[in-house]
Structures are given as structure tokens and as C-alpha cells.
Design an enzyme around this catalytic site. Structure first.
Site, PDB file in Angstrom:
ATOM      1  N   GLY A 147     -10.253  -9.967  -3.231  1.00 37.39           N
ATOM      2  CA  GLY A 147      -9.154 -10.583  -2.219  1.00 37.39           C
ATOM      3  C   GLY A 147      -8.826 -11.999  -2.754  1.00 37.39           C
ATOM      4  N   ARG A 161       1.029  -1.339   0.189  1.00 39.31           N
ATOM      5  CA  ARG A 161       0.046  -0.104   0.101  1.00 39.31           C
ATOM      6  C   ARG A 161       0.841   1.360  -0.124  1.00 39.31           C
ATOM      7  NH1 ARG A 161      -5.253  -2.210   3.375  1.00 39.31           N
ATOM      8  NH2 ARG A 161      -6.423  -2.504   1.345  1.00 39.31           N
ATOM      9  N   LYS A 187     -20.464 -17.668  -3.370  1.00 39.86           N
ATOM     10  CA  LYS A 187     -21.702 -17.411  -3.187  1.00 39.86           C
ATOM     11  C   LYS A 187     -22.453 -16.455  -4.237  1.00 39.86           C
ATOM     12  CE  LYS A 187     -22.310 -18.754   1.565  1.00 39.86           C
ATOM     13  NZ  LYS A 187     -22.777 -18.423   2.842  1.00 39.86           N
ATOM     14  N   GLY A 230     -13.530  -3.773  -1.079  1.00 36.54           N
ATOM     15  CA  GLY A 230     -14.940  -3.302  -1.064  1.00 36.54           C
ATOM     16  C   GLY A 230     -15.164  -2.216  -2.133  1.00 36.54           C
TER      17      GLY A 230
HETATM   18  P1  ADP Z   1     -13.101 -12.405  -4.075  1.00 36.32           P
HETATM   19  O1  ADP Z   1     -12.536 -12.425  -2.601  1.00 36.32           O
HETATM   20  O2  ADP Z   1     -12.060 -12.676  -4.737  1.00 36.32           O
HETATM   21  O3  ADP Z   1     -14.141 -11.587  -4.255  1.00 36.32           O
HETATM   22  P2  ADP Z   1     -14.784 -14.746  -3.068  1.00 36.32           P
HETATM   23  O4  ADP Z   1     -14.513 -14.341  -1.784  1.00 36.32           O
HETATM   24  O5  ADP Z   1     -16.312 -14.065  -3.692  1.00 36.32           O
HETATM   25  O6  ADP Z   1     -13.776 -13.987  -4.231  1.00 36.32           O
HETATM   26  O7  ADP Z   1     -14.885 -16.217  -3.484  1.00 36.32           O
HETATM   27  C1  ADP Z   1     -13.605 -16.979  -3.269  1.00 36.32           C
HETATM   28  C2  ADP Z   1     -13.744 -18.286  -2.384  1.00 36.32           C
HETATM   29  O8  ADP Z   1     -14.885 -19.067  -3.487  1.00 36.32           O
HETATM   30  C3  ADP Z   1     -12.663 -19.136  -2.199  1.00 36.32           C
HETATM   31  O9  ADP Z   1     -12.464 -19.303  -0.827  1.00 36.32           O
HETATM   32  C4  ADP Z   1     -13.051 -20.377  -3.073  1.00 36.32           C
HETATM   33  O10 ADP Z   1     -12.593 -21.600  -2.203  1.00 36.32           O
HETATM   34  C5  ADP Z   1     -14.537 -20.452  -3.004  1.00 36.32           C
HETATM   35  N1  ADP Z   1     -15.041 -21.272  -4.228  1.00 36.32           N
HETATM   36  C6  ADP Z   1     -14.933 -21.174  -5.346  1.00 36.32           C
HETATM   37  N2  ADP Z   1     -15.461 -22.142  -6.099  1.00 36.32           N
HETATM   38  C7  ADP Z   1     -15.987 -22.839  -5.079  1.00 36.32           C
HETATM   39  C8  ADP Z   1     -16.488 -24.057  -5.251  1.00 36.32           C
HETATM   40  N3  ADP Z   1     -16.950 -24.801  -6.319  1.00 36.32           N
HETATM   41  N4  ADP Z   1     -17.096 -24.771  -4.045  1.00 36.32           N
HETATM   42  C9  ADP Z   1     -16.822 -23.993  -2.973  1.00 36.32           C
HETATM   43  N5  ADP Z   1     -16.096 -22.886  -2.577  1.00 36.32           N
HETATM   44  C10 ADP Z   1     -15.429 -22.294  -3.934  1.00 36.32           C
HETATM   45 MG    MG Z   2     -13.254 -12.968  -0.662  1.00 37.41          MG
END
Ligand code: ADP
Ligand code: MG
Length: 396
Positions: A355, A37, A198, A378
Site C-alpha cells: 500500500g 479495481r 518495521k 495482503g
Molecule cells: P507497505 O505498505 O508498502 O508494505 P509499510 O507499511 O511496511 O510499506 O511501511 C511504510 C511506512 O514506513 C511509511 O508510513 C513510512 O513513513 C514508514 N517509514 C519508512 N522509513 C521510516 C523511518 N526511517 N522511520 C519511520 N518510519 C519510516
Molecule cells: Mg503499509
């Protein structure tokens, strides 16, 4: 959104410049353990100092909740900043009041000071106009170089911009330009890759993207909810069954807007959520009750590759599979390397953020090959949702 003034639009010599930076760095044993950062804002600090500005840095650290908390002092951060920019950075133990004013009055052109944690005052997060005025008393202009806090209307992200002439710093400028070239006025076709755990955390984002992009590739855990919405079996995969109607609505909107949604046609399944769990690739129609979908399959990767080859712009948030667990990082790694290759060849603009996405791209060894990687968390997600970010809006 690309409507903002930069450091090229202002003569800063002799001016007191209140510079908002994000120095909320990780610390270990009282020392800064990751300086990313700080390095992101050094060009702004150097440009200002070289041009003869009196650089007064404003930043927050941790969550002191409006009270002075010694453990959340910016003193060690000021020390680390001084080492990185190889110039003295004078630390000042308050951000407003007599102590701050005396320190600022003693500055010469080109000097750099770091004022204490702005969140020691409740007025920072409540965006109290009196607190913003107290800060503004020590400045002639305001420069915001902290995109990552600009989704919050705080005194040092938003309030100050209404009191003093306001400009984007170099890293804010780079971020806004990258985001503009990815979704504001992008070159089409635009392909978005959205994955992650999700649907529920990314509803607004999906809704905004279907209206803006040509192809939306959905992977990761969230794809399972879409597969379920199509009546496909998902076994014991992560799936938000209460959101299948929402997923269907997103697909309908996409059709109406001419956005193609690409879902996995084959998937890698295992019976446990564990690294090296025995796995196989099967059709997305053939998931058994004991199967857990952990990655996209090779046929899906082929479909993704075709969309990538036709793209001019690729925006990415969220891994395509459970990338923390080998070998379920395979889909994410292969797709990420393809984006990196196309970017290196000058064929596309690629922007990624999130992240876990950053962790996954680093794991694939390609983060530096993307056109732009947002570390803003965020703020990046809210921008993907199409929201106005108050700290950015105030720069217009
Ligand atoms: P970001 O932080 O980049 O916005 P997210 O926090 O939305 O991404 O998602 C990342 C998480 O999604 C990871 O911990 C990964 O393990 C999980 N993930 C991805 N595909 C699957 C899956 N098929 N089943 C369970 N978890 C998953
Ligand atoms: Mg995440």
C-alpha cells in the site's frame, strides 16, 4: 506456481461462467470513488462476454460478517461497472437460491450479471462446502480473477475451484506471470528492496527473500533494527530493539545462502518526525542520541544504484524512508526513478507492491513505468513470504 489454466484453454460459448472479481472499491456518498479495481477486470469480462459466455460476477464488499447489510450492497458497484465496460450489467439481489437461479436462467450468451455480496452469507468466509455448492449450482465453470483475495481460502476463492473446472482470469494471469518472472524463475541477478516501518511485520518476507535473491537492500525504519544489530547507534529512531537477535539471524542466513544484504551506510537524520524538520546527512556510525533516522543518505543511494545497474530483476516492497514527509521521500524517489529508467530501457523486470509502496511510487511519478505493480496488498505480501495462496493453488 505458473501451473494454471487460463481463458485460452476453454471454450466458453453458452457456458455459465462464475467469475470471481475484486470489486471492493472505495465509496463516497453512495458512489464508487475509485474505479481502479473495476478497470483491472474489464478485459476478463469483455473477453468472456465477447466469446459468448454468460458472465456471472461474484464479489464481496466490505465486512458484513455473514449478514445482509444494505449499506454493503454491490448494487452501486454494478452500476459503475456497467458504465466502465459500456454494457448492461444486471444486478441480482442475492448470490444463491431462487432469485439467483431465475436471473441466471434468463441470461443469453454474452450477458453479464452481478450477484449480490457473497459475504452476506457466513459460508463465504468459512468456506462452507454447502454454500460453495449453492453458488456452483448456477455455473458451469469458475474463473478466478481476484488475486487479491486468493490468500484466503473462501468459498469464492478456493471452494468453487474444487467443484467446477477452474481457470485464471486475465488479471490473475497477468499477476501470476509477473510474480513468477520476479521470484519464481527470475533472471538473475535479482535485487530485492525491502523498506517500511518495521521488521516485525516483514520477518517471514525477509526470511523468504534471503533464500531467493542475490542482493537484499534494506531501508526504511526496519533498517534501523539491522544497524542496531551491528552495534551502531540509532538515537531515537524507530527501532525494534527486541528484534536485534532476529536481525542478526537473518544476516547469518543471508551469508550462508550467498545473499548480499545492503544496509544504509549514511542516513538522513532530524530531531523530529515532521515534514521539513531541519535535517542532515551523516554516517550511519555517527547517529547521535537525539537523532531520528528518516531516510537513506546519498552514499547509500550510490551503493543501491550500483546494485540496480547490475540487476536483471528488481522486486520492491516498502519505502526507503518516511516518504510522506518531505524531504524524507528523497531516497525512495531517486531509487524508484532509477528502477523506472532501467525498466523503460528494457534492461530489467521490475515488480512492486504494498500500500505505502504504491503511494510512494505514485508520488515519484513512476508507478506506470514498472513492469508490474501489484495492488493485491495482503496477497502480494504473503506471496513474497513464499506462502502457498489457497485460491491460486486451487487453480492448478
Ligand atoms: P507497505 O505498505 O508498502 O508494505 P509499510 O507499511 O511496511 O510499506 O511501511 C511504510 C511506512 O514506513 C511509511 O508510513 C513510512 O513513513 C514508514 N517509514 C519508512 N522509513 C521510516 C523511518 N526511517 N522511520 C519511520 N518510519 C519510516
Ligand atoms: Mg503499509
Amino acid at each position: 506456481m505458473a501451473n494454471f489454466k487460463t481463458l485460452d484453454d476453454v471454450e466458453v460459448r453458452g457456458k455459465r461462467v462464475l467469475l470471481r472479481v475484486d470489486l471492493n472499491v472505495p465509496m463516497k456518498d453512495g458512489k464508487v470513488s475509485d474505479v481502479t479495481r473495476i478497470t483491472r477486470v474489464t478485459s476478463t469480462i469483455e473477453d468472456l462476454s465477447n466469446a459468448g459466455a454468460r458472465v456471472i460476477m461474484l464479489a464481496h464488499f466490505g465486512r458484513p460478517k455473514g449478514k445482509r447489510v444494505d449499506a454493503m450492497s454491490l448494487a452501486p458497484v454494478a452500476k459503475a461497472s456497467a458504465e466502465i465496460i459500456a454494457r448492461p450489467v444486471t444486478f441480482v439481489t442475492d448470490c444463491i437460491g431462487d432469485i439467483a437461479t431465475k436471473a441466471v436462467d434468463a441470461m443469453q450468451d454474452g450477458d453479464i450479471v452481478q450477484l449480490e455480496n457473497t459475504r452476506f452469507y457466513p459460508g463465504e468466509e468459512s468456506n462452507d462446502p454447502d454454500f460453495a455448492k449453492a453458488l456452483a449450482a448456477n455455473g458451469d465453470i469458475f474463473v478466478n480473477d481476484a488475486f487479491s483475495v486468493s490468500h484466503r481460502a473462501h468459498a469464492t476463492s478456493e471452494g468453487l475451484a474444487h467443484i467446477l473446472p477452474a481457470y485464471a482470469g486475465r488479471s490473475m494471469e497477468a499477476e501470476l506471470n509477473a510474480l513468477e518472472s520476479a521470484l519464481g524463475t527470475p533472471e538473475h541477478p535479482v535485487v530485492a528492496v525491502v523498506g517500511g516501518a518495521k521488521v516485525s511485520t516483514k520477518l517471514a518476507l525477509l526470511g523468504n527473500l534471503v533464500a531467493k535473491v542475490d542482493v537484499l537492500i534494506i531501508g526504511g525504519g526496519m533498517a534501523n533494527t539491522f544497524l542496531a544489530a551491528e552495534g551502531k547507534p540509532v538515537g531515537k529512531s524507530l527501532c525494534e530493539h527486541d528484534l536485534v537477535d532476529t536481525a542478526r539471524e537473518i544476516c547469518t542466513t543471508a551469508r550462508e545462502q550467498g545473499c548480499e544484504i545492503l544496509l544504509p551506510r549514511d542516513v538522513v537524520v532530524a530531531s523530529e518526525f515532521k515534514a521539513h524538520a531541519p535535517s542532515k546527512t551523516i554516517s550511519a556510525e555517527a547517529v547521535a542520541s537525539d537523532d531520528m533516522i528518516l531516510d537513506v543518505g546519498s552514499a547509500t543511494l550510490g551503493e543501491i544504484a550500483i546494485r540496480f545497474e547490475a540487476a536483471k530483476t528488481i522486486v520492491w516492497n516498502g519505502p526507503l524512508g518516511a516518504f510522506e514527509l518531505a524531504p524524507f521521500d528523497n531516497g525512495t524517489v531517486i531509487a524508484a526513478r532509477h528502477v523506472a529508467m532501467l525498466t523503460r530501457a528494457g534492461r530489467i523486470t521490475s515488480v512492486a507492491g504494498g500500500g505505502d509502496t504504491l503511494a510512494a511510487l505514485n508520488q515519484a511519478g513512476v508507478a506506470q513505468d514498472f513492469s508490474y505493480i501489484s495492488t493485491a496488498g495482503g496477497a502480494f505480501l504473503e506471496w513474497l513470504e513464499g506462502k502457498d495462496l489457497p485460491g491460486v493453488k486451487a487453480l492448478a
